[in-house]
Design a protein around this motif. Structure first.
Motif, short mmCIF file in Angstrom:
data_model
loop_
_atom_site.label_atom_id
_atom_site.label_comp_id
_atom_site.label_asym_id
_atom_site.label_seq_id
_atom_site.Cartn_x
_atom_site.Cartn_y
_atom_site.Cartn_z
N GLU A 28 0.81 -1.23 0.00
CA GLU A 28 0.00 0.00 0.00
C GLU A 28 0.83 1.27 0.00
O GLU A 28 0.31 2.35 -0.33
CB GLU A 28 -0.98 -0.01 1.18
N SER A 29 2.12 1.18 0.42
CA SER A 29 2.89 2.42 0.55
C SER A 29 4.36 2.15 0.24
O SER A 29 4.82 1.00 0.28
CB SER A 29 2.76 2.95 1.98
N TRP A 31 6.69 2.84 2.14
CA TRP A 31 7.28 2.28 3.36
C TRP A 31 7.14 0.75 3.34
O TRP A 31 8.06 0.00 3.59
CB TRP A 31 6.52 2.86 4.57
N ARG A 32 5.95 0.29 2.98
CA ARG A 32 5.67 -1.16 3.02
C ARG A 32 6.57 -1.90 2.02
O ARG A 32 7.13 -2.95 2.35
CB ARG A 32 4.19 -1.38 2.69
N ASP A 106 6.10 -4.36 12.75
CA ASP A 106 5.66 -3.01 12.37
C ASP A 106 4.24 -2.60 12.72
O ASP A 106 3.88 -1.47 12.52
CB ASP A 106 6.00 -2.72 10.90
N ARG A 107 3.43 -3.51 13.22
CA ARG A 107 2.13 -3.14 13.77
C ARG A 107 1.84 -4.10 14.92
O ARG A 107 2.29 -5.24 14.90
CB ARG A 107 0.98 -3.24 12.73
N ARG A 163 -0.88 6.76 16.32
CA ARG A 163 -0.38 8.05 15.82
C ARG A 163 -1.45 9.12 16.08
O ARG A 163 -1.14 10.23 16.50
CB ARG A 163 -0.05 7.96 14.33
N ASN A 214 0.90 8.83 7.18
CA ASN A 214 2.11 8.38 6.47
C ASN A 214 2.42 9.31 5.31
O ASN A 214 1.57 10.08 4.85
CB ASN A 214 2.03 6.90 6.05
N ASP A 242 6.91 8.46 8.32
CA ASP A 242 7.59 7.36 7.62
C ASP A 242 9.02 7.70 7.27
O ASP A 242 9.91 6.90 7.47
CB ASP A 242 6.86 6.89 6.33
C1 GZL Z 1 4.26 1.50 10.36
C2 GZL Z 1 3.49 0.77 9.26
C3 GZL Z 1 2.66 1.72 8.44
C4 GZL Z 1 3.47 2.79 7.70
C5 GZL Z 1 2.65 2.96 6.46
O1 GZL Z 1 4.97 0.60 11.17
O2 GZL Z 1 2.64 -0.22 9.83
O3 GZL Z 1 2.00 0.95 7.43
O4 GZL Z 1 3.60 3.99 8.43
C6 GZL Z 1 2.32 1.52 6.13
O5 GZL Z 1 3.30 3.59 5.38
O6 GZL Z 1 1.26 1.42 5.25
#
Ligand code: GZL
Length: 308
Positions: A28-29, A31-32, A106-107, A163, A214, A242
């Motif tokens: 999706e991003s 970052w991902r 990451d989550r 956040r 993000n 990010d």
């Molecule tokens: C953060 C991650 C988030 C990013 C986004 O750890 O889970 O998910 O900030 C990504 O860019 O979609």
């Protein structure tokens, strides 16, 4: 085989390799995709690791299927980037019964029994939200009257929930700062543009700043602001999270103002944890990413060295 080969060449599982099954959310991003690249590179380059990778295209049901498949394949470690916080108890109990450790990436997840996962490798999202508000107030002036619109991440994702919480918490210190509208744009550039267009249409003359959960949504918002005829980074200040290269470039171009770094390069830490688990070592419940905040000249100076 020629008889003299190693266990592997006889088709038996090469028990020296640690097999990690990784259920990734999707792409999706920026970052991902950077995180995926980091973990795939680790799988390719680390001789002790064999990586099995699954992309869930943002669907929790696909992640649950992937975890069941990893259990059936008897992997040594399950790595999970959970798209949302809830709905994991059942499948993680199956992993626990199979004696396969689960590493969150990451989550976070919300479970009543936190023995259902071994560790969380990731950021302090509350801190990131607080920093976003702190740096925005420092840029504009803590005593000013500031109307903010908020582009939220995926509904139910811990990164979005925390956040938002950290930002709102810090904002209490600046009485003139008000969040006028807040809507999810699902961490994507296209939805960030769409939602920002709607915000501008409704009340474009009274928006002083955007807080995007993000950078990808912030990039979409910048496009919407410019098409609306305002100067992004000047008429409307932009703060996002990010630290992807595009955000640094946007700051250099004067179109964005602040990016709060969130480290996606988690491959090495995942390998480290997998080896510690193999060696029977205890790992911390939270392996916290180290990160910084970038604005102005500091962002411009850092741009050439950014890895994602
Ligand atoms: C953060 C991650 C988030 C990013 C986004 O750890 O889970 O998910 O900030 C990504 O860019 O979609």
């Amino acid at each position: 085989c020629n008889g003299g080969g190693s266990a592997a060449s006889e088709g038996k599982k090469d028990d020296k390799k640690i097999v990690i099954g990784f259920s990734q959310i999707g792409a999706e991003s920026g970052w991902r995709t950077a995180e995926t690249k980091s973990i795939k590179e680790m799988g390719k380059n680390d001789p002790e690791i064999e990586l099995k990778f699954s992309d869930a295209q943002q669907k929790q049901s696909n992640q649950i299927k992937a975890i069941r498949s990893f259990i059936a394949q008897k992997v040594d470690v399950i790595a999970l980037a959970p798209v949302v916080e809830t709905g994991w108890e059942k499948v993680l109990r199956e992993a626990k019964r199979a004696k396969i450790p689960v590493v969150l990436l990451d989550r976070r997840i919300k479970v009543d029994d936190d023995s259902l996962y071994t560790t969380f490798i990731g950021s302090d999202f509350i801190e990131e939200g607080k920093n976003a508000a702190k740096y925005l107030a420092n840029l504009i002036g803590p005593d000013k009257k500031v109307n903010i619109v908020e582009l939220q991440g995926t509904v139910g994702a811990s990164a979005m929930i925390e956040r938002q919480k950290g930002f709102a918490e810090q904002l209490k210190k600046y009485p003139g700062y008000k969040i006028k509208k807040s809507e999810t744009a699902d961490f994507t550039r296209s939805k960030g543009k769409e939602v920002m267009e709607a915000f501008l249409k409704a009340d474009g003359k009274n928006i002083d700043a955007v807080f995007a959960h993000n950078d990808d949504m912030a990039m979409g918002a910048i496009q919407a602001i410019e098409e609306y005829g305002l100067k992004s980074g000047k008429d409307i200040k932009i703060v996002s999270v990010d630290g992807i290269k595009d955000a640094f470039q946007a700051i250099k171009d004067g179109k964005s103002n602040i990016t709060v770094e969130c480290n996606p390069l988690l491959g090495p830490q995942l390998a480290q944890v997998a080896k510690e688990l193999r060696d029977g070592k205890k790992v911390d419940k939270w392996i916290k990413s180290k990160e910084d905040v970038y604005e102005g000249q500091k962002a411009i100076d850092a741009l050439p060295d950014r890895k994602y």
